[in-house]
Motif scaffolding. Structure first.
Motif, PDB file in Angstrom:
ATOM      1  N   ASP A 212       0.807  -1.223   0.000  1.00  0.00           N
ATOM      2  CA  ASP A 212       0.000   0.000   0.000  1.00  0.00           C
ATOM      3  C   ASP A 212       0.839   1.271   0.000  1.00  0.00           C
ATOM      4  O   ASP A 212       0.290   2.378   0.102  1.00  0.00           O
ATOM      5  CB  ASP A 212      -0.982   0.015   1.177  1.00  0.00           C
ATOM      6  CG  ASP A 212      -0.298  -0.033   2.539  1.00  0.00           C
ATOM      7  OD1 ASP A 212       0.949   0.038   2.604  1.00  0.00           O
ATOM      8  OD2 ASP A 212      -1.009  -0.148   3.566  1.00  0.00           O
ATOM      9  N   ASP A 213       2.162   1.144  -0.138  1.00  0.00           N
ATOM     10  CA  ASP A 213       3.008   2.332  -0.213  1.00  0.00           C
ATOM     11  C   ASP A 213       3.693   2.463  -1.576  1.00  0.00           C
ATOM     12  O   ASP A 213       4.706   3.136  -1.704  1.00  0.00           O
ATOM     13  CB  ASP A 213       4.057   2.333   0.906  1.00  0.00           C
ATOM     14  CG  ASP A 213       5.052   1.183   0.807  1.00  0.00           C
ATOM     15  OD1 ASP A 213       4.771   0.222   0.057  1.00  0.00           O
ATOM     16  OD2 ASP A 213       6.089   1.236   1.481  1.00  0.00           O
ATOM     17  N   VAL A 214       3.132   1.809  -2.594  1.00  0.00           N
ATOM     18  CA  VAL A 214       3.680   1.962  -3.939  1.00  0.00           C
ATOM     19  C   VAL A 214       2.827   2.954  -4.722  1.00  0.00           C
ATOM     20  O   VAL A 214       1.618   3.088  -4.493  1.00  0.00           O
ATOM     21  CB  VAL A 214       3.742   0.622  -4.720  1.00  0.00           C
ATOM     22  CG1 VAL A 214       4.571  -0.402  -3.981  1.00  0.00           C
ATOM     23  CG2 VAL A 214       2.356   0.083  -5.020  1.00  0.00           C
ATOM     24  N   PHE A 215       3.481   3.653  -5.637  1.00  0.00           N
ATOM     25  CA  PHE A 215       2.747   4.459  -6.603  1.00  0.00           C
ATOM     26  C   PHE A 215       2.600   3.620  -7.858  1.00  0.00           C
ATOM     27  O   PHE A 215       3.589   3.258  -8.498  1.00  0.00           O
ATOM     28  CB  PHE A 215       3.483   5.756  -6.926  1.00  0.00           C
ATOM     29  CG  PHE A 215       2.784   6.579  -7.973  1.00  0.00           C
ATOM     30  CD1 PHE A 215       1.659   7.315  -7.650  1.00  0.00           C
ATOM     31  CD2 PHE A 215       3.222   6.566  -9.290  1.00  0.00           C
ATOM     32  CE1 PHE A 215       0.984   8.042  -8.625  1.00  0.00           C
ATOM     33  CE2 PHE A 215       2.560   7.297 -10.267  1.00  0.00           C
ATOM     34  CZ  PHE A 215       1.430   8.039  -9.929  1.00  0.00           C
ATOM     35  N   ALA A 216       1.382   3.282  -8.201  1.00  0.00           N
ATOM     36  CA  ALA A 216       1.126   2.399  -9.337  1.00  0.00           C
ATOM     37  C   ALA A 216       0.319   3.136 -10.392  1.00  0.00           C
ATOM     38  O   ALA A 216      -0.685   3.783 -10.075  1.00  0.00           O
ATOM     39  CB  ALA A 216       0.368   1.153  -8.869  1.00  0.00           C
ATOM     40  N   CYS A 339       7.102  13.710 -15.011  1.00  0.00           N
ATOM     41  CA  CYS A 339       7.508  13.129 -16.290  1.00  0.00           C
ATOM     42  C   CYS A 339       8.261  11.811 -16.105  1.00  0.00           C
ATOM     43  O   CYS A 339       8.285  10.969 -17.010  1.00  0.00           O
ATOM     44  CB  CYS A 339       8.361  14.126 -17.070  1.00  0.00           C
ATOM     45  SG  CYS A 339       7.412  15.543 -17.697  1.00  0.00           S
ATOM     46  N   TYR A 340       8.878  11.618 -14.942  1.00  0.00           N
ATOM     47  CA  TYR A 340       9.560  10.355 -14.669  1.00  0.00           C
ATOM     48  C   TYR A 340       8.562   9.231 -14.386  1.00  0.00           C
ATOM     49  O   TYR A 340       8.906   8.050 -14.489  1.00  0.00           O
ATOM     50  CB  TYR A 340      10.503  10.489 -13.475  1.00  0.00           C
ATOM     51  CG  TYR A 340      11.728  11.335 -13.737  1.00  0.00           C
ATOM     52  CD1 TYR A 340      12.598  11.037 -14.782  1.00  0.00           C
ATOM     53  CD2 TYR A 340      12.014  12.433 -12.942  1.00  0.00           C
ATOM     54  CE1 TYR A 340      13.719  11.807 -15.027  1.00  0.00           C
ATOM     55  CE2 TYR A 340      13.141  13.216 -13.170  1.00  0.00           C
ATOM     56  CZ  TYR A 340      13.985  12.900 -14.217  1.00  0.00           C
ATOM     57  OH  TYR A 340      15.091  13.676 -14.462  1.00  0.00           O
ATOM     58  N   TYR A 341       7.348   9.583 -14.001  1.00  0.00           N
ATOM     59  CA  TYR A 341       6.381   8.595 -13.517  1.00  0.00           C
ATOM     60  C   TYR A 341       5.236   8.348 -14.493  1.00  0.00           C
ATOM     61  O   TYR A 341       4.446   7.426 -14.300  1.00  0.00           O
ATOM     62  CB  TYR A 341       5.803   9.062 -12.178  1.00  0.00           C
ATOM     63  CG  TYR A 341       6.846   9.167 -11.089  1.00  0.00           C
ATOM     64  CD1 TYR A 341       7.080   8.110 -10.221  1.00  0.00           C
ATOM     65  CD2 TYR A 341       7.624  10.316 -10.956  1.00  0.00           C
ATOM     66  CE1 TYR A 341       8.054   8.201  -9.237  1.00  0.00           C
ATOM     67  CE2 TYR A 341       8.606  10.414  -9.975  1.00  0.00           C
ATOM     68  CZ  TYR A 341       8.813   9.350  -9.121  1.00  0.00           C
ATOM     69  OH  TYR A 341       9.781   9.434  -8.155  1.00  0.00           O
ATOM     70  N   LYS A 342       5.167   9.133 -15.534  1.00  0.00           N
ATOM     71  CA  LYS A 342       4.029   9.045 -16.447  1.00  0.00           C
ATOM     72  C   LYS A 342       4.002   7.745 -17.240  1.00  0.00           C
ATOM     73  O   LYS A 342       2.928   7.243 -17.572  1.00  0.00           O
ATOM     74  CB  LYS A 342       4.052  10.241 -17.404  1.00  0.00           C
ATOM     75  CG  LYS A 342       2.775  10.405 -18.215  1.00  0.00           C
ATOM     76  CD  LYS A 342       2.773  11.719 -18.957  1.00  0.00           C
ATOM     77  CE  LYS A 342       1.515  11.869 -19.818  1.00  0.00           C
ATOM     78  NZ  LYS A 342       0.284  11.851 -19.009  1.00  0.00           N
ATOM     79  N   GLU A 343       5.169   7.168 -17.501  1.00  0.00           N
ATOM     80  CA  GLU A 343       5.234   5.979 -18.357  1.00  0.00           C
ATOM     81  C   GLU A 343       5.518   4.684 -17.600  1.00  0.00           C
ATOM     82  O   GLU A 343       5.546   3.606 -18.203  1.00  0.00           O
ATOM     83  CB  GLU A 343       6.307   6.176 -19.444  1.00  0.00           C
ATOM     84  CG  GLU A 343       6.107   7.415 -20.309  1.00  0.00           C
ATOM     85  CD  GLU A 343       4.780   7.411 -21.037  1.00  0.00           C
ATOM     86  OE1 GLU A 343       4.308   6.305 -21.399  1.00  0.00           O
ATOM     87  OE2 GLU A 343       4.206   8.496 -21.224  1.00  0.00           O
ATOM     88  N   ILE A 344       5.764   4.758 -16.301  1.00  0.00           N
ATOM     89  CA  ILE A 344       6.130   3.538 -15.562  1.00  0.00           C
ATOM     90  C   ILE A 344       4.868   2.759 -15.122  1.00  0.00           C
ATOM     91  O   ILE A 344       3.738   3.234 -15.253  1.00  0.00           O
ATOM     92  CB  ILE A 344       7.015   3.872 -14.336  1.00  0.00           C
ATOM     93  CG1 ILE A 344       6.356   4.918 -13.423  1.00  0.00           C
ATOM     94  CG2 ILE A 344       8.360   4.368 -14.785  1.00  0.00           C
ATOM     95  CD1 ILE A 344       5.499   4.377 -12.354  1.00  0.00           C
ATOM     96  N   ILE A 345       5.097   1.570 -14.584  1.00  0.00           N
ATOM     97  CA  ILE A 345       4.019   0.753 -14.023  1.00  0.00           C
ATOM     98  C   ILE A 345       3.891   1.021 -12.530  1.00  0.00           C
ATOM     99  O   ILE A 345       2.798   1.266 -12.021  1.00  0.00           O
ATOM    100  CB  ILE A 345       4.270  -0.751 -14.267  1.00  0.00           C
ATOM    101  CG1 ILE A 345       4.170  -1.062 -15.769  1.00  0.00           C
ATOM    102  CG2 ILE A 345       3.290  -1.609 -13.474  1.00  0.00           C
ATOM    103  CD1 ILE A 345       2.778  -0.997 -16.336  1.00  0.00           C
ATOM    104  N   LEU A 346       5.010   0.969 -11.802  1.00  0.00           N
ATOM    105  CA  LEU A 346       4.957   1.280 -10.377  1.00  0.00           C
ATOM    106  C   LEU A 346       6.334   1.632  -9.842  1.00  0.00           C
ATOM    107  O   LEU A 346       7.365   1.224 -10.379  1.00  0.00           O
ATOM    108  CB  LEU A 346       4.350   0.125  -9.567  1.00  0.00           C
ATOM    109  CG  LEU A 346       5.165  -1.153  -9.311  1.00  0.00           C
ATOM    110  CD1 LEU A 346       6.002  -1.033  -8.042  1.00  0.00           C
ATOM    111  CD2 LEU A 346       4.263  -2.356  -9.195  1.00  0.00           C
ATOM    112  N   VAL A 347       6.319   2.388  -8.753  1.00  0.00           N
ATOM    113  CA  VAL A 347       7.528   2.721  -7.996  1.00  0.00           C
ATOM    114  C   VAL A 347       7.214   2.473  -6.523  1.00  0.00           C
ATOM    115  O   VAL A 347       6.153   2.868  -6.027  1.00  0.00           O
ATOM    116  CB  VAL A 347       7.949   4.191  -8.210  1.00  0.00           C
ATOM    117  CG1 VAL A 347       9.172   4.511  -7.367  1.00  0.00           C
ATOM    118  CG2 VAL A 347       8.238   4.452  -9.678  1.00  0.00           C
ATOM    119  N   HIS A 348       8.144   1.843  -5.838  1.00  0.00           N
ATOM    120  CA  HIS A 348       7.930   1.509  -4.435  1.00  0.00           C
ATOM    121  C   HIS A 348       8.241   2.693  -3.524  1.00  0.00           C
ATOM    122  O   HIS A 348       9.083   3.510  -3.807  1.00  0.00           O
ATOM    123  CB  HIS A 348       8.809   0.319  -4.040  1.00  0.00           C
ATOM    124  CG  HIS A 348       8.300  -0.429  -2.849  1.00  0.00           C
ATOM    125  ND1 HIS A 348       8.973  -1.478  -2.286  1.00  0.00           N
ATOM    126  CD2 HIS A 348       7.172  -0.283  -2.114  1.00  0.00           C
ATOM    127  CE1 HIS A 348       8.286  -1.953  -1.257  1.00  0.00           C
ATOM    128  NE2 HIS A 348       7.195  -1.239  -1.130  1.00  0.00           N
TER     129      HIS A 348
END
Length: 371
Positions: A212-216, A339-348
């Motif tokens: 529950d602390d990931v940005f997905a 812009c770093y997060y627009k194309e990813i699936i998730l970051v922890h």
């Protein structure tokens, strides 16, 4: 003699009335204390599903104390070994109709299965408003579940359970079992969910399983899954941050310490980091079936790898899954640049406020990237 007898009878009568009144009051006030009223409420809540409250309390395996070196192990590992055999616990909160029933569950394209401890109210609330919002995306349905155990004891445990119950009434999105929600019980949490899935949501096409602390970015998840050649969930898929050629950590100073009393092998099979990964409904059921004959290992992502290996399957790497964090090329750059997060699936590892802000920033129609 006659006066004494009458007085005695009067006293006995008064005393009898007091006892009768006391018993009436005791009968009324004891119900919540001994659990009868609570059990009645649970039965009413789950009157069509006796499974959820029928499992007996799992007993400690005292023979674990005979394992060589047991007395030198940390207390939490001793507890794990005492109760390692336990796989069934009473269910406190259920959402048996989350997928529209077992026969209709194929309508769920992506089921978000989010591991959350009772205390993490703020995280759950933000997720419900951002990437875990239940919605139709690109013509398919996203559904959400938080899976949890219990924490603390006494009044504090009751308060946390009540918190989850209130959330559940409003959002209908929590599965909770009566076991200790601890790091070493994450594997147990996964097994209990898969058992629930087999019964209530066996045809869901794909699952996201994570913390529950990931940005997905669930928009990107749907786009990726729809782009697969076989996107009905009937083929093997297990992808995320691939980890391989590693083994148990033997240092007691580590959170991930696994002694030889728990795992003798010095190597782990390939697995995906437990912060978050994607899998098909087919693979979820394969893992559940394999888990029935594999002894529980406390590191849940490694355990998934063990189940896959036994089935002759393996995980794959997805470059958009960053459970070890996102690399930012310069210390002068804002690490939360959308812009770093627009194309990813998730970051922890995201704080709730950052999660809320990032979700809205990547959906800002004025956002310009790649200039």
């Amino acid at each position: 003699m006659r006066k004494i007898t009458a007085r005695t009878l009067l006293l006995v009568g008064v005393f009898g009335l007091l006892i009768l009144q006391f018993c009436k009051e005791r009968k009324t006030t004891q119900l919540p204390v001994d659990g009868q009223e609570e059990n009645r409420k649970i039965r009413e809540l789950h009157k069509y599903d006796s499974y959820v409250y029928s499992w007996p309390k799992c007993e400690q395996n005292t023979s674990a104390a005979n394992i060589t070196g047991f007395s030198s192990l940390p207390g939490h590992i001793q507890d794990f070994l005492y109760y390692r055999h336990c796989r069934h616990f009473p269910m406190l909160l259920d959402v048996s109709d989350k997928c529209g029933g077992a026969s209709q569950s194929a309508e769920v394209f992506l089921l978000l299965v989010i591991k959350s401890s009772p205390v993490n109210y703020d995280r759950r609330e933000v997720l419900r408003k951002t990437w875990a919002e239940e919605r139709e995306q690109n013509g398919v349905w996203i559904r959400r579940l938080f899976i949890s155990g219990t924490m603390d004891s006494g009044h504090e445990k009751n308060r946390l359970n009540k918190l989850l119950e209130l959330e559940h009434r409003e959002h209908n999105d929590i599965l909770q079992w009566d076991f200790s929600d601890s790091f070493f019980n994450l594997t147990l949490k996964q097994i209990l969910f898969l058992e629930w899935m087999e019964k209530n949501c066996p045809k869901a096409r794909f699952l996201f399983n994570g913390d529950d602390d990931v940005f997905a970015n669930t928009d990107n998840m749907v786009q990726y899954l729809q782009g697969l050649d076989d996107n009905d969930g009937s083929k093997h898929l297990f992808t995320g941050h691939l980890i391989q050629n590693v083994g148990p950590i033997r240092s007691q100073r580590s959170k991930y310490f696994v002694p030889v009393q728990v795992q003798e092998s010095e190597s782990y099979p390939p697995y995906c980091g437990g912060g978050g990964f994607l899998l098909s409904g087919y693979t979820a059921m394969v893992i559940y079936n394999m888990s029935k004959s594999i002894t529980i290992l406390p590191i849940d992502d490694v355990y998934m790898g063990l189940c896959l290996a036994k089935a002759g399957l393996g995980p794959s790497s997805h470059m958009g899954v960053k459970t070890a964090g996102l690399y930012v090329p310069s210390s002068n750059t804002d690490m939360y640049d959308p812009c770093y997060y627009k194309e990813i699936i998730l970051v922890h590892r995201f704080f709730p406020a950052h999660m809320y802000l990032m979700w809205h920033r990547i959906h800002d129609p004025k956002l310009k990237c790649g200039l």
